[in-house]
Design an enzyme around this catalytic site. Structure first.
Site, PDB file in Angstrom:
ATOM      1  N   ARG A 105     -34.432 -11.071  18.085  1.00  0.00           N
ATOM      2  CA  ARG A 105     -33.941 -11.975  17.035  1.00  0.00           C
ATOM      3  C   ARG A 105     -32.500 -12.349  17.361  1.00  0.00           C
ATOM      4  O   ARG A 105     -31.582 -11.564  17.135  1.00  0.00           O
ATOM      5  CB  ARG A 105     -34.021 -11.243  15.685  1.00  0.00           C
ATOM      6  CG  ARG A 105     -33.889 -12.160  14.479  1.00  0.00           C
ATOM      7  CD  ARG A 105     -33.674 -11.340  13.222  1.00  0.00           C
ATOM      8  NE  ARG A 105     -32.294 -10.908  13.133  1.00  0.00           N
ATOM      9  CZ  ARG A 105     -31.874  -9.758  12.600  1.00  0.00           C
ATOM     10  NH1 ARG A 105     -32.722  -8.893  12.119  1.00  0.00           N
ATOM     11  NH2 ARG A 105     -30.584  -9.462  12.559  1.00  0.00           N
ATOM     12  N   HIS A 109     -30.683 -12.009  10.339  1.00  0.00           N
ATOM     13  CA  HIS A 109     -32.009 -11.818   9.736  1.00  0.00           C
ATOM     14  C   HIS A 109     -32.401 -13.059   8.914  1.00  0.00           C
ATOM     15  O   HIS A 109     -33.476 -13.623   9.073  1.00  0.00           O
ATOM     16  CB  HIS A 109     -32.011 -10.564   8.861  1.00  0.00           C
ATOM     17  CG  HIS A 109     -33.229 -10.435   8.027  1.00  0.00           C
ATOM     18  ND1 HIS A 109     -34.463 -10.123   8.555  1.00  0.00           N
ATOM     19  CD2 HIS A 109     -33.432 -10.616   6.694  1.00  0.00           C
ATOM     20  CE1 HIS A 109     -35.367 -10.106   7.584  1.00  0.00           C
ATOM     21  NE2 HIS A 109     -34.763 -10.409   6.458  1.00  0.00           N
ATOM     22  N   TYR A 128     -23.949  -4.856  12.205  1.00  0.00           N
ATOM     23  CA  TYR A 128     -24.755  -3.716  12.654  1.00  0.00           C
ATOM     24  C   TYR A 128     -25.246  -3.792  14.108  1.00  0.00           C
ATOM     25  O   TYR A 128     -25.998  -2.944  14.555  1.00  0.00           O
ATOM     26  CB  TYR A 128     -25.952  -3.484  11.709  1.00  0.00           C
ATOM     27  CG  TYR A 128     -26.823  -4.710  11.472  1.00  0.00           C
ATOM     28  CD1 TYR A 128     -27.794  -5.092  12.387  1.00  0.00           C
ATOM     29  CD2 TYR A 128     -26.666  -5.484  10.336  1.00  0.00           C
ATOM     30  CE1 TYR A 128     -28.584  -6.208  12.175  1.00  0.00           C
ATOM     31  CE2 TYR A 128     -27.457  -6.606  10.102  1.00  0.00           C
ATOM     32  CZ  TYR A 128     -28.417  -6.961  11.030  1.00  0.00           C
ATOM     33  OH  TYR A 128     -29.192  -8.068  10.827  1.00  0.00           O
TER      34      TYR A 128
END
Ligand SMILES: Cc1ncc(C[n+]2csc(CCOP(=O)(O)OP(=O)(O)O)c2C)c(N)n1
Length: 359
Positions: free
Chosen positions: A255, A259, A268
């Site tokens: 990805r 998100h 993160y």
């Protein structure tokens, strides 16, 4: 006791440098390669534009498919018109190939559920599923109906690798195995479930091997190689149509974006990891391959880029010119007889909106 290592090996045809080891499978011809490339470029253009719309307050929360275009494209090209597609929220490419117009997809992400009202190829397809993994149980239901009716069709459902940790996924896969359902599960393993990385999501070495427990076939493909995705789905569709049961395909990808537009992935994961993943992204390698085969040149590239921009801009104009959804839609269609407290709330909402001038 000696345990053998998992036999799953990622299948790949076109590598990161655009080179083919051996030859492409017989299922893939030049026309399909060009269609794949065009679709992926179109969807990336769409994706970037929708993120920009969101950033300028003209779109709802959006889940980007950046870096995962080969998965949706491979599925969309291999799945039959008569089959039923049950998407999750990163399937823009498959929906495009199943004739859901770009402006309609924008409408959905703009918050209008009417955009899930499909026609044509996708008339029996399911709406985008936001609850994680529930769609896998629906796919088992659809495939079960097909089997009972003796139809030569299958259901294909997508989900992320995080979704495979949920009970719904295991239950549905178990049914697919025990009832030999004509069902295909394609897992978009993009390595992250919001901020939870793949390595702490499951103790299984691969997602594909989860199929073993259900007694169905499962394998890994390079999800950044559109040919590998197409060939795997093509195989699984033929198998399902001929009564040979279900397949789990783990499409390994990454990805590249956040998100959703409500997330900030820099909190993160490291820039190094993302930069490294960019080296494996799906579009460049097929472009290189097409160039080297003499199937693509600079002029065609410029024309395609221009066409994509124009088609996406046209979709933006159509999307922006549509009237807002009536506020009544928030309350209608839920109950045969709307409960009194909701009738009251609906009235209040209508009055409040009228005071605000219908904004
Ligand atoms: C039943 C349910 N639980 C939690 C959520 C919140 N949620 C939204 S996306 C997501 C992570 C999904 O990750 P994955 O399945 O790997 O798919 P990805 O978004 O990475 O493509 C979660 C937990 C949800 N939508 N539905």
């Amino acid at each position: 006791m000696q345990y053998t290592k998992t036999p799953y090996q990622q299948k790949q045809f076109i590598d990161v440098n655009g080179a083919v080891a051996g030859s492409l499978p017989v299922t893939i011809n030049d026309d399909l390669l060009l269609r794949s490339y065009r679709t992926m470029v179109m969807i990336r253009t769409f994706d970037q534009r929708v993120v920009a719309l969101q950033r300028t307050g003209q779109m709802g929360t959006y889940a980007s498919c950046l870096g995962q275009e080969a998965i949706g494209t491979g599925i969309g090209l291999a799945l039959g018109k008569e089959d039923v597609f049950l998407p999750y929220y990163r399937d823009q490419a498959t929906q495009y190939l199943r004739d859901i117009p770009l402006h309609q997809q924008m409408q959905y992400w703009g918050g209008n559920e009417w955009a899930n009202h499909f026609t044509g190829t996708s008339i029996q397809d399911f709406p985008n599923c936001v609850p994680i993994a529930t769609q896998v149980t629906h796919a088992a239901g659809v495939a079960s109906a097909m089997k009972i009716r003796g139809e030569k069709r299958c259901s294909l459902v997508t989900c992320g690798e995080g979704a495979t940790s949920r009970g719904d996924f295991y239950e549905a896969m178990n049914l697919a195995g025990v009832w030999q359902l004509p069902m295909i599960m394609v897992v978009n393993n993009n390595q992250w479930a919001i901020s939870v990385p793949r390595n702490i999501q499951t103790g299984a070495e691969t997602i594909a091997q989860k199929a073993v427990a259900a007694g169905i076939e499962g394998f890994q493909v390079d999800g950044n190689d559109v040919c590998a995705v197409y060939d795997a789905v093509h195989y699984a569709v033929k198998k399902a149509h001929s009564g040979k049961g279900a397949t789990l395909i783990e499409a390994v990808s990454y990805r590249l974006g956040d998100h959703t537009t409500a997330d900030d992935a820099t909190r993160y994961r490291s820039h190094e990891e993302v930069n490294d993943a960019w080296k494996r992204e799906p579009i460049k390698r097929i472009q290189t391959y097409l160039h080297e085969r003499g199937l693509w040149d600079e002029e065609q590239e410029q024309t395609l880029q221009e066409q994509c921009k124009q088609e996406v801009e046209k979709a933006v104009q159509t999307y922006l010119s549509q009237p807002p959804q009536p506020v009544e839609d928030l309350f209608d269609y839920l109950f045969e007889e709307t409960p009194t407290h909701l009738v009251r709330q609906k009235q209040q909402a209508v009055e409040k909106l009228a005071k605000l001038g219908g904004e």
